[in-house]
Design an enzyme around this catalytic site. Structure first.
Site, PDB file in Angstrom:
ATOM      1  N   ASN A  22       0.406   8.260   4.951  1.00 31.35           N
ATOM      2  CA  ASN A  22      -0.631   8.520   5.937  1.00 31.35           C
ATOM      3  C   ASN A  22      -1.525   9.674   5.502  1.00 31.35           C
ATOM      4  O   ASN A  22      -1.073  10.592   4.807  1.00 31.35           O
ATOM      5  CB  ASN A  22      -0.003   8.835   7.297  1.00 31.35           C
ATOM      6  CG  ASN A  22       0.840   7.698   7.819  1.00 31.35           C
ATOM      7  OD1 ASN A  22       0.651   6.546   7.418  1.00 31.35           O
ATOM      8  ND2 ASN A  22       1.771   7.990   8.706  1.00 31.35           N
ATOM      9  N   VAL A  23      -2.762   9.638   5.942  1.00 28.13           N
ATOM     10  CA  VAL A  23      -3.722  10.682   5.590  1.00 28.13           C
ATOM     11  C   VAL A  23      -4.098  11.524   6.806  1.00 28.13           C
ATOM     12  O   VAL A  23      -4.993  12.365   6.726  1.00 28.13           O
ATOM     13  CB  VAL A  23      -4.997  10.076   4.960  1.00 28.13           C
ATOM     14  CG1 VAL A  23      -4.656   9.333   3.678  1.00 28.13           C
ATOM     15  CG2 VAL A  23      -5.734   9.152   5.943  1.00 28.13           C
ATOM     16  N   ASP A  24      -3.400  11.331   7.932  1.00 22.54           N
ATOM     17  CA  ASP A  24      -3.812  11.961   9.188  1.00 22.54           C
ATOM     18  C   ASP A  24      -3.378  13.410   9.353  1.00 22.54           C
ATOM     19  O   ASP A  24      -3.811  14.104  10.265  1.00 22.54           O
ATOM     20  CB  ASP A  24      -3.331  11.135  10.388  1.00 22.54           C
ATOM     21  CG  ASP A  24      -1.834  10.831  10.353  1.00 22.54           C
ATOM     22  OD1 ASP A  24      -1.041  11.704   9.947  1.00 22.54           O
ATOM     23  OD2 ASP A  24      -1.458   9.709  10.753  1.00 22.54           O
ATOM     24  N   HIS A  34      -1.293   9.906  -0.436  1.00 25.26           N
ATOM     25  CA  HIS A  34      -2.693   9.458  -0.527  1.00 25.26           C
ATOM     26  C   HIS A  34      -3.691  10.536  -0.130  1.00 25.26           C
ATOM     27  O   HIS A  34      -4.864  10.238   0.071  1.00 25.26           O
ATOM     28  CB  HIS A  34      -2.892   8.214   0.351  1.00 25.26           C
ATOM     29  CG  HIS A  34      -2.043   7.063  -0.074  1.00 25.26           C
ATOM     30  ND1 HIS A  34      -1.616   6.085   0.794  1.00 25.26           N
ATOM     31  CD2 HIS A  34      -1.537   6.726  -1.289  1.00 25.26           C
ATOM     32  CE1 HIS A  34      -0.880   5.200   0.133  1.00 25.26           C
ATOM     33  NE2 HIS A  34      -0.818   5.572  -1.130  1.00 25.26           N
ATOM     34  N   GLY A  53       8.013   3.037   9.541  1.00 25.96           N
ATOM     35  CA  GLY A  53       6.667   2.643   9.915  1.00 25.96           C
ATOM     36  C   GLY A  53       5.794   2.165   8.775  1.00 25.96           C
ATOM     37  O   GLY A  53       4.579   2.329   8.835  1.00 25.96           O
ATOM     38  N   CYS A  73     -18.947  18.057  -9.015  1.00 23.79           N
ATOM     39  CA  CYS A  73     -18.401  19.357  -9.432  1.00 23.79           C
ATOM     40  C   CYS A  73     -16.939  19.540  -9.055  1.00 23.79           C
ATOM     41  O   CYS A  73     -16.333  20.551  -9.407  1.00 23.79           O
ATOM     42  CB  CYS A  73     -19.243  20.488  -8.851  1.00 23.79           C
ATOM     43  SG  CYS A  73     -19.196  20.606  -7.036  1.00 23.79           S
ATOM     44  N   CYS A 120     -23.722  21.200  -5.787  1.00 24.04           N
ATOM     45  CA  CYS A 120     -24.355  20.585  -6.961  1.00 24.04           C
ATOM     46  C   CYS A 120     -25.232  19.394  -6.610  1.00 24.04           C
ATOM     47  O   CYS A 120     -25.844  18.802  -7.508  1.00 24.04           O
ATOM     48  CB  CYS A 120     -23.285  20.175  -7.971  1.00 24.04           C
ATOM     49  SG  CYS A 120     -22.326  18.717  -7.486  1.00 24.04           S
TER      50      CYS A 120
END
Length: 283
Positions: A107-109, A124, A227, A135, A186
């Site tokens: 999960n990225v939460d 992830h 999960g 950059c 940049c």
């Protein structure tokens, strides 16, 4: 899978997950979590029962041109405005109390971090971080959210009914008028600091996870999956490594998974309920 234990006459029937709990009660654990762990926090999953077909944008699509990035950031801006208000649920808090040898999350939460899990690999990445593809400067997603809100006044209000998706974006097709700013350092392309489909997980993360899973065989431990349907190889590979080493695997998920044939036990139940009971058993 072992049969459900019989109950004492006159007592309530033993839960179907009792054998799995017994297996996990006093062993060193590595835990692999997926989107199903966060559904009780109001974040939908990808492949749970009844979930619609969802195809996240690939890395190759994201870098293909401005139109794709405009579509991505418009949807993600709306989703992030809602997802960042999500809070850890009882499953996250139970895993923080269990404090496994390593918690590997797909999960990225960021909810495991909020719950205080001590040893964690966000396989992830985290949707709360942003990276410039030019950059490589990293920055906070909250700062970019403020820039996007200023550049797109009233956008969130106009699309308040768009349904949220698991990766922190929403279902939305009308994105042609969304303004996406460049990197402030940049002028390069900004991307959430997460692993898209079509990208590889950074090798140091994978190596740390493999080392933890391989350590279970020496310590008499177990791997718990919570999960995740294990549809993608980034998680399934750790189940395969555990099974290869003779480490018992328990899979807790609503519905079947690709790892079921390798599991000692499969538990078709909610993550919060099972993990809360496991934390109490191990305390």
């Amino acid at each position: 899978m072992a049969p459900t234990p019989s109950s004492t006459p006159g007592s309530p029937p033993a839960p179907a997950w009792t054998p799995a709990l017994r297996l996990l009660a006093d062993r060193p654990l590595v835990v692999l979590t997926g989107a199903g762990l966060s559904t009780d926090s109001g974040i939908p999953d990808y492949r749970g029962p009844g979930a619609p077909d969802r195809r996240p944008m690939t890395y190759q699509e994201f870098v293909s041109g401005p139109a794709a990035r405009q579509r991505y950031w418009a949807r993600s801006h709306l989703g992030w405005g809602r997802m960042r208000r999500a809070a850890p649920n009882p499953g996250h808090r139970a895993l923080a109390r269990i404090a496994p040898e390593l918690l590997i999350t797909q999960n990225v939460d960021g909810l495991h971090e909020q719950a205080g899990t001590p040893r964690l690999v966000a396989l992830h990445g985290r949707i709360a971080d942003v990276v410039c593809l030019g950059c490589r400067t990293t920055s906070a997603r909250a700062a970019l959210h403020d820039r996007l809100t200023e550049l797109n006044p009233g956008y969130a209000e106009r699309h308040a009914a768009a349904p949220v998706r698991p990766d922190g974006d929403v279902e939305l097709d009308d994105t042609d008028d969304f303004v996406v700013p460049p990197c402030e350092h940049c002028g390069g392309v900004l991307k959430p600091d997460v692993v898209f489909f079509g990208e590889n997980v950074p090798p140091p993360r994978v190596e740390r996870c493999y080392a933890a899973v391989e350590g279970l065989a020496r310590a008499g431990g177990a791997l718990l999956v919570a999960g995740s349907s294990l549809t993608v190889m980034s998680g399934l590979r750790f189940v395969r490594r555990a099974a290869r080493d003779g480490t018992p695997v328990v899979i807790l998920n609503r519905g079947a998974t690709r790892g079921d044939p390798l599991a000692a036990y499969t538990v078709d139940a909610g993550c919060s309920e099972f993990l809360t009971e496991l934390a109490a058993l191990r305390s």
